[in-house]
Design a protein around this motif. Structure first.
Motif, PDB file in Angstrom:
ATOM      1  N   ILE A  45      12.572  -2.269  -4.593  1.00 30.14           N
ATOM      2  CA  ILE A  45      12.667  -1.134  -3.728  1.00 30.14           C
ATOM      3  C   ILE A  45      11.466  -0.317  -3.973  1.00 30.14           C
ATOM      4  O   ILE A  45      11.284   0.579  -3.083  1.00 30.14           O
ATOM      5  CB  ILE A  45      13.828  -0.297  -3.885  1.00 30.14           C
ATOM      6  CG1 ILE A  45      13.843   0.537  -5.250  1.00 30.14           C
ATOM      7  CG2 ILE A  45      15.036  -1.001  -3.614  1.00 30.14           C
ATOM      8  CD1 ILE A  45      14.873   1.568  -5.173  1.00 30.14           C
ATOM      9  N   THR A  46      10.462  -0.682  -4.533  1.00 28.08           N
ATOM     10  CA  THR A  46       9.002   0.151  -4.344  1.00 28.08           C
ATOM     11  C   THR A  46       8.650  -0.134  -2.899  1.00 28.08           C
ATOM     12  O   THR A  46       7.520   0.314  -2.793  1.00 28.08           O
ATOM     13  CB  THR A  46       7.999  -0.568  -5.420  1.00 28.08           C
ATOM     14  OG1 THR A  46       7.755  -2.035  -5.439  1.00 28.08           O
ATOM     15  CG2 THR A  46       8.719  -0.094  -7.077  1.00 28.08           C
ATOM     16  N   LEU A  47       8.994  -1.444  -2.259  1.00 24.77           N
ATOM     17  CA  LEU A  47       8.579  -1.412  -0.918  1.00 24.77           C
ATOM     18  C   LEU A  47       9.817  -1.512  -0.024  1.00 24.77           C
ATOM     19  O   LEU A  47      11.004  -1.778  -0.756  1.00 24.77           O
ATOM     20  CB  LEU A  47       7.973  -2.840  -0.784  1.00 24.77           C
ATOM     21  CG  LEU A  47       6.688  -2.979  -1.356  1.00 24.77           C
ATOM     22  CD1 LEU A  47       6.097  -4.471  -1.183  1.00 24.77           C
ATOM     23  CD2 LEU A  47       5.513  -2.314  -0.698  1.00 24.77           C
ATOM     24  N   TRP A  48      10.067  -1.181   0.998  1.00 20.48           N
ATOM     25  CA  TRP A  48      11.268  -0.895   1.891  1.00 20.48           C
ATOM     26  C   TRP A  48      11.996  -2.363   1.687  1.00 20.48           C
ATOM     27  O   TRP A  48      11.584  -3.361   1.985  1.00 20.48           O
ATOM     28  CB  TRP A  48      10.914  -0.625   3.107  1.00 20.48           C
ATOM     29  CG  TRP A  48      12.328  -0.574   3.941  1.00 20.48           C
ATOM     30  CD1 TRP A  48      12.724  -1.356   5.148  1.00 20.48           C
ATOM     31  CD2 TRP A  48      13.297   0.304   3.647  1.00 20.48           C
ATOM     32  NE1 TRP A  48      13.908  -1.200   5.483  1.00 20.48           N
ATOM     33  CE2 TRP A  48      14.423   0.044   4.781  1.00 20.48           C
ATOM     34  CE3 TRP A  48      13.598   1.326   2.934  1.00 20.48           C
ATOM     35  CZ2 TRP A  48      15.853   0.635   4.759  1.00 20.48           C
ATOM     36  CZ3 TRP A  48      14.915   2.089   2.966  1.00 20.48           C
ATOM     37  CH2 TRP A  48      15.784   1.800   3.894  1.00 20.48           C
ATOM     38  N   GLN A  49      13.324  -2.178   1.312  1.00 15.12           N
ATOM     39  CA  GLN A  49      14.253  -3.121   1.387  1.00 15.12           C
ATOM     40  C   GLN A  49      15.416  -2.747   2.130  1.00 15.12           C
ATOM     41  O   GLN A  49      15.984  -1.835   2.240  1.00 15.12           O
ATOM     42  CB  GLN A  49      14.638  -3.734  -0.025  1.00 15.12           C
ATOM     43  CG  GLN A  49      13.594  -4.080  -0.834  1.00 15.12           C
ATOM     44  CD  GLN A  49      12.728  -5.341  -0.503  1.00 15.12           C
ATOM     45  OE1 GLN A  49      13.434  -6.192   0.038  1.00 15.12           O
ATOM     46  NE2 GLN A  49      11.617  -5.125  -0.537  1.00 15.12           N
ATOM     47  N   LYS A 111      -1.075  -4.321  -2.469  1.00  8.27           N
ATOM     48  CA  LYS A 111       0.256  -4.013  -1.745  1.00  8.27           C
ATOM     49  C   LYS A 111       0.193  -2.868  -1.113  1.00  8.27           C
ATOM     50  O   LYS A 111       0.899  -2.600  -0.201  1.00  8.27           O
ATOM     51  CB  LYS A 111       1.296  -4.025  -2.617  1.00  8.27           C
ATOM     52  CG  LYS A 111       1.578  -5.429  -3.204  1.00  8.27           C
ATOM     53  CD  LYS A 111       3.288  -5.449  -4.410  1.00  8.27           C
ATOM     54  CE  LYS A 111       3.616  -6.718  -4.594  1.00  8.27           C
ATOM     55  NZ  LYS A 111       4.674  -6.502  -5.533  1.00  8.27           N
ATOM     56  N   ALA A 112      -0.546  -1.950  -1.264  1.00  7.51           N
ATOM     57  CA  ALA A 112      -0.551  -0.470  -0.911  1.00  7.51           C
ATOM     58  C   ALA A 112      -1.507  -0.645   0.571  1.00  7.51           C
ATOM     59  O   ALA A 112      -1.185  -0.042   1.321  1.00  7.51           O
ATOM     60  CB  ALA A 112      -1.481   0.684  -1.827  1.00  7.51           C
ATOM     61  N   GLY A 113      -2.439  -1.530   0.304  1.00  9.52           N
ATOM     62  CA  GLY A 113      -3.266  -1.560   1.541  1.00  9.52           C
ATOM     63  C   GLY A 113      -4.388  -0.401   1.730  1.00  9.52           C
ATOM     64  O   GLY A 113      -4.569   0.167   0.872  1.00  9.52           O
ATOM     65  N   LYS A 114      -4.547  -0.475   3.010  1.00  9.47           N
ATOM     66  CA  LYS A 114      -5.238   0.753   3.326  1.00  9.47           C
ATOM     67  C   LYS A 114      -4.895   1.805   3.306  1.00  9.47           C
ATOM     68  O   LYS A 114      -5.510   3.108   3.011  1.00  9.47           O
ATOM     69  CB  LYS A 114      -5.945   0.532   4.905  1.00  9.47           C
ATOM     70  CG  LYS A 114      -7.149  -0.824   5.093  1.00  9.47           C
ATOM     71  CD  LYS A 114      -7.735  -0.545   6.050  1.00  9.47           C
ATOM     72  CE  LYS A 114      -8.773  -1.663   6.309  1.00  9.47           C
ATOM     73  NZ  LYS A 114      -8.233  -3.138   6.651  1.00  9.47           N
ATOM     74  N   ASP A 115      -3.640   2.136   3.675  1.00  3.96           N
ATOM     75  CA  ASP A 115      -2.949   3.368   3.730  1.00  3.96           C
ATOM     76  C   ASP A 115      -2.276   3.669   2.360  1.00  3.96           C
ATOM     77  O   ASP A 115      -1.195   3.812   2.222  1.00  3.96           O
ATOM     78  CB  ASP A 115      -1.849   3.303   4.764  1.00  3.96           C
ATOM     79  CG  ASP A 115      -1.354   4.717   5.208  1.00  3.96           C
ATOM     80  OD1 ASP A 115      -1.871   5.790   4.631  1.00  3.96           O
ATOM     81  OD2 ASP A 115      -0.387   4.846   5.984  1.00  3.96           O
ATOM     82  N   ARG A 116      -3.116   3.956   1.370  1.00  3.98           N
ATOM     83  CA  ARG A 116      -2.742   4.240  -0.098  1.00  3.98           C
ATOM     84  C   ARG A 116      -1.910   5.544  -0.231  1.00  3.98           C
ATOM     85  O   ARG A 116      -0.770   5.529  -0.862  1.00  3.98           O
ATOM     86  CB  ARG A 116      -3.834   4.420  -0.771  1.00  3.98           C
ATOM     87  CG  ARG A 116      -3.523   3.615  -2.374  1.00  3.98           C
ATOM     88  CD  ARG A 116      -4.524   3.798  -3.270  1.00  3.98           C
ATOM     89  NE  ARG A 116      -5.620   2.667  -2.970  1.00  3.98           N
ATOM     90  CZ  ARG A 116      -6.673   2.459  -3.846  1.00  3.98           C
ATOM     91  NH1 ARG A 116      -6.940   3.409  -4.835  1.00  3.98           N
ATOM     92  NH2 ARG A 116      -7.461   1.554  -3.377  1.00  3.98           N
ATOM     93  N   ASN A 118       0.275   6.691   1.832  1.00  4.75           N
ATOM     94  CA  ASN A 118       1.799   6.384   2.285  1.00  4.75           C
ATOM     95  C   ASN A 118       2.482   5.355   1.311  1.00  4.75           C
ATOM     96  O   ASN A 118       3.482   5.282   1.756  1.00  4.75           O
ATOM     97  CB  ASN A 118       1.429   5.911   3.606  1.00  4.75           C
ATOM     98  CG  ASN A 118       2.729   6.224   4.338  1.00  4.75           C
ATOM     99  OD1 ASN A 118       3.576   7.058   4.080  1.00  4.75           O
ATOM    100  ND2 ASN A 118       3.078   5.071   5.316  1.00  4.75           N
ATOM    101  N   ALA A 119       1.766   4.989   0.161  1.00  7.74           N
ATOM    102  CA  ALA A 119       2.754   4.182  -0.756  1.00  7.74           C
ATOM    103  C   ALA A 119       3.538   4.773  -1.449  1.00  7.74           C
ATOM    104  O   ALA A 119       3.458   5.911  -1.744  1.00  7.74           O
ATOM    105  CB  ALA A 119       1.682   3.375  -1.549  1.00  7.74           C
ATOM    106  N   SER A 120       4.562   4.180  -1.909  1.00 10.89           N
ATOM    107  CA  SER A 120       5.730   4.904  -2.664  1.00 10.89           C
ATOM    108  C   SER A 120       5.104   5.257  -4.074  1.00 10.89           C
ATOM    109  O   SER A 120       4.194   4.291  -4.645  1.00 10.89           O
ATOM    110  CB  SER A 120       6.911   4.088  -2.672  1.00 10.89           C
ATOM    111  OG  SER A 120       6.782   2.960  -3.485  1.00 10.89           O
TER     112      SER A 120
END
Ligand code: TYM
Length: 332
Positions: A45-49, A111-116, A118-120
């Motif tokens: 769940i560190t990325l949306w599931q 994983k965070a990409g460019k929009d860091r 906004n990462a969890s």
């Protein structure tokens, strides 16, 4: 005493990289070590599931462990969120790990990409939870694919800093086990990119539940170059797509790349791909079928996970109690 811990995320699309880089090695290692295997739903769940999918994916990864041949009675198989010690120890490790260490993690950057921004926050401290997974059992050996190497170095640093800060050798120094011919299986569409669950193209990976026809089709469509297979490893290394397919063949057949080249040097890719398809179907077919069978019996999978969680808790709780005492928390 040696103890193995490793985990796999339930984020869908379990693939050939997970099998060759991790699961296949786990099955071998269970004969020589006590093992704890974990479906890491807290990491997921560190990325949306989607909540409705997560339980199903968790059972599917558990089914893959069982179908690949893990003996869940002799060893321990459970899903992370059932054992609260992981989260509790992770908090203490959050206070041991340094921000500078986390800033160096390449997987977070990817994983965070460019929009860091906004990462969890969970994604950022992901490797701290990994350290807690392993050290909650004071595990000594961690079999993983090559992409987890940096995370394990961080786990080692956390264990070492904890031992130094509190002046006692409480945690062991973790040894990664990164072995075999397929520690980094690459995408079938791009030999420079890792095979991954999140690649938008399903043709980039072979899923463990793909049918024989789908496996054959994906291998037939796999990117290659126009030359026949080379004679030497030095030549192979300059050709990423060829190197990847030869590595997959080697790992699936328990041979080395050199053995495979000895057999196929000078062959055209059409012939080699045919042999690779047959081999992949022969190895993955029965595992995929057993996964499908187990998925039809969720009650059984859930019982395995519940039983594993109980046994894992019994091991981890005394470790956490000792850590809390070392840290100085009052437990009247
Ligand atoms: P995950 O779920 O991404 O991958 C599970 C295992 O598969 C390996 N792997 C690969 N190996 C070869 N080629 C590939 N293309 C490939 N893709 C994935 C991974 O290296 C891994 O061994 N953070 C971990 C899960 C984890 C964990 C742990 C592992 C959580 N806690 C504690 C060890 C110890 C992960 O995301 O793996």
């Amino acid at each position: 005493m040696s103890l193995i811990f490793s985990g796999i995320q339930p984020t869908g699309n379990l693939h050939l990289g997970n099998y060759l880089g991790a699961l296949r090695n786990f099955v071998r290692l269970q004969d020589s070590y006590d093992c704890i295997f974990c479906v890491v739903d807290m990491h997921a769940i560190t990325l949306w599931q989607e909540p409705a999918e997560l339980g199903k994916s968790t059972r599917e990864v558990a089914a893959a462990f069982l179908a690949a041949g893990i003996d869940a009675r002799k060893h321990i198989l459970f899903n992370q969120s059932q054992v609260r010690v992981h989260a509790q120890l992770a908090w203490i490790f959050n206070c041991v790990a340094r921000i500078g260490w986390l800033n160096r993690m390449t997987q977070f950057k990817e994983k965070a990409g460019k929009d860091r921004e906004n990462a969890s926050v969970g994604l950022y401290v992901y490797p701290v939870l990994m350290a807690a997974d392993i050290l909650a059992y004071r595990a000594t050996h961690v079999p993983v694919g090559d992409d987890q190497k940096q995370h394990l170095e961080l786990a080692r640093d956390i264990a070492q800093k904890f031992n130094n800060d509190f002046g006692q050798p409480f945690f062991p120094i973790i040894e990664p086990i990164i072995q075999g011919e397929a520690t980094r299986v690459m995408s079938l569409r791009d030999g420079m990119k890792k095979m991954s669950k999140s690649d938008p193209s399903d043709y980039s990976r072979i899923n463990m539940t793909d049918s024989a026809e789908t496996i054959a089709l994906k291998i037939r469509k796999a990117k290659t170059d126009p030359h026949p297979l080379p004679e030497t490893l030095a030549e192979l290394e300059k050709r990423p797509e060829a190197d990847n397919l030869v590595g997959i063949y080697a790992a699936l057949s328990d041979k080395t790349r050199e053995d495979v080249l000895r057999e196929f040097a000078g062959a055209q890719f059409s012939a080699f791909k045919g042999a690779l398809s047959d081999l992949a179907v022969a190895v993955l077919g029965p595992i995929g079928a057993e996964m499908q069978r187990l998925m039809k019996d969720p009650g059984h999978v859930d019982r395995v996970l519940r039983d594993g969680a109980d046994r894992a808790t019994a091991l981890a709780e005394p470790v956490l109690a000792e850590v809390e005492r070392i840290v100085g928390w009052l437990k009247p």
